[in-house]
Design a protein around this motif. Structure first.
Motif: not given
Length: 375
Positions: A162-163, A170, A195, A198, A201, A206, A208, A307
């Motif tokens: 993620n993303p 996301i 990540e 990160e 985006t 984002h 975290s 993202g």
């Protein structure tokens, strides 16, 4: 006897080779084709003749680690002990491999959400673990019912990207809350949070794992300077995890690479004083919007891109050919290379989707779009 009998030549290598042979525009592999920041190049020139070319400490260059700790605190309000909770790695992929091989034992199960980055399952296999592939929803959001159904007493880890590569989606606050509800019931499960995108985006901030109080101490977070700073060939990433977990990861890391390229660590440490990650995200937003607008008149349907620097498209309005063959046809007949999404699934789920990388010069994107709108 092969330890990875089902692993063949990477689709990225196949498509790039075919693109080169056909003289096609390569939007398949995920790396930029534009110049690095001139400030980073000047820093590199100044450093090259300095006495910085021997081994750094095993865990990383202290100056770089201090800069990362400050950055993590500024962005995520998390204090990190650089002596016990951080590791500089030879790219995020090496960090992921070291993490899995340090923490996963024979017959341990690891949940991987499909479509998924292709290094996860081989890393689990090398550790003797078992990958349990769980598909995302058709819109590439997580399905927490199927995730929970996949958990057994042998489940020891879940990998969350993620993303997300390849889809560009996301996770939301609700997604994290759903995951936390599930993992509250299963304290034996660790999270590997990939990540690496990160700082790229668009539609929403984002979120975290650093910010999730319930999860951060059971999560290993992998980040990548290669992605954030457009220097993928430098292969510098880092991990952040609790002291107990990191102690085990370092045991693998020291015998895999021991320490990471010293020059790159010094250069990045200096560059972090001047780079603005918000500008990085803004630059990629402009490229995403350019590519999106250029394809408005095409027959491709663009999927949501929250993202990363990847745009997934559907070609269902163009052809019913399977995505691998269509991707090859796109190169051979139309001069543009992409990656078929089915290769990111364990069962090769084919929904006539392709992934384009828009981390390219505006000229490259314009030239590629001119070809794509004619299809």
């Amino acid at each position: 006897m092969s330890k990875l009998p089902n692993i063949s030549t990477s689709i990225f290598a196949v498509m790039s080779k075919l693109a080169h042979e056909q003289g096609a525009i390569n939007l398949s592999q995920g790396f930029p084709n534009f110049p690095e920041d001139e400030r980073l190049l000047r820093i590199s020139e100044q450093l090259i003749r300095q006495n910085i070319h021997q081994y750094t400490p095993m865990a990383g260059l202290p100056l770089l680690m201090d800069k990362i700790a400050q950055q993590t605190y500024t962005r995520y309000n998390r204090k990190v002990n650089t002596n016990t909770e951080m590791l500089i790695t030879a790219g995020a992929t090496q960090g992921i491999y070291s993490t899995i091989n340090a923490l996963i034992k024979n017959s341990d199960e690891v949940i991987i959400l499909d479509p998924s980055y292709d290094s996860y399952e081989p890393s689990v296999a090398m550790a003797g673990g078992i990958s349990v592939r769980v598909p995302l929803n058709p819109d590439y959001t997580p399905n927490f019912n199927t995730i929970e159904e996949a958990i057994t007493s042998k489940t020891k880890m879940i990998i969350i990207n993620n993303p997300h590569n390849p889809t560009g989606r996301i996770w939301t606050v609700a997604d994290f809350e759903a995951l936390e509800t599930i993992l509250d019931k299963h304290p034996q499960i660790l999270v590997l949070g990939d990540e690496v995108y990160e700082y790229i985006t668009f539609t929403q901030p984002h979120i975290s794992f650093h910010t999730r109080k319930k999860l951060k101490n059971r999560t290993i977070i992998a980040s990548s300077f290669g992605k954030s700073l457009h220097v993928t060939g430098w292969k510098v990433g880092y991990l952040i995890a609790s002291e107990t977990i990191m102690h085990e990861i370092k045991k693998v890391h020291q015998f895999l690479v021991f320490s990471v390229n010293s020059f790159s660590q010094h250069a990045i440490a200096a560059y972090l004083d001047v780079v603005d990650f918000e500008e990085v995200s803004k630059m990629y937003l402009e490229k995403r919007n350019l590519f999106k607008n250029l394809l408005k008149e095409s027959r491709f349907e663009l999927m949501p891109c929250d993202g990363t620097y990847f745009q997934v498209v559907s070609y269902q309005n163009i052809s019913k050919t399977n995505d691998v063959d269509f991707a090859k046809e796109l190169i051979q007949k139309h001069g543009v290379a992409a990656i078929p999404i089915s290769v990111f699934y364990n069962d090769q789920t084919d929904r006539q989707m392709l992934r384009f990388c828009f981390a390219k010069t505006d000229e490259t994107l314009i030239q590629a779009a001119e070809k794509l709108v004619k299809i």
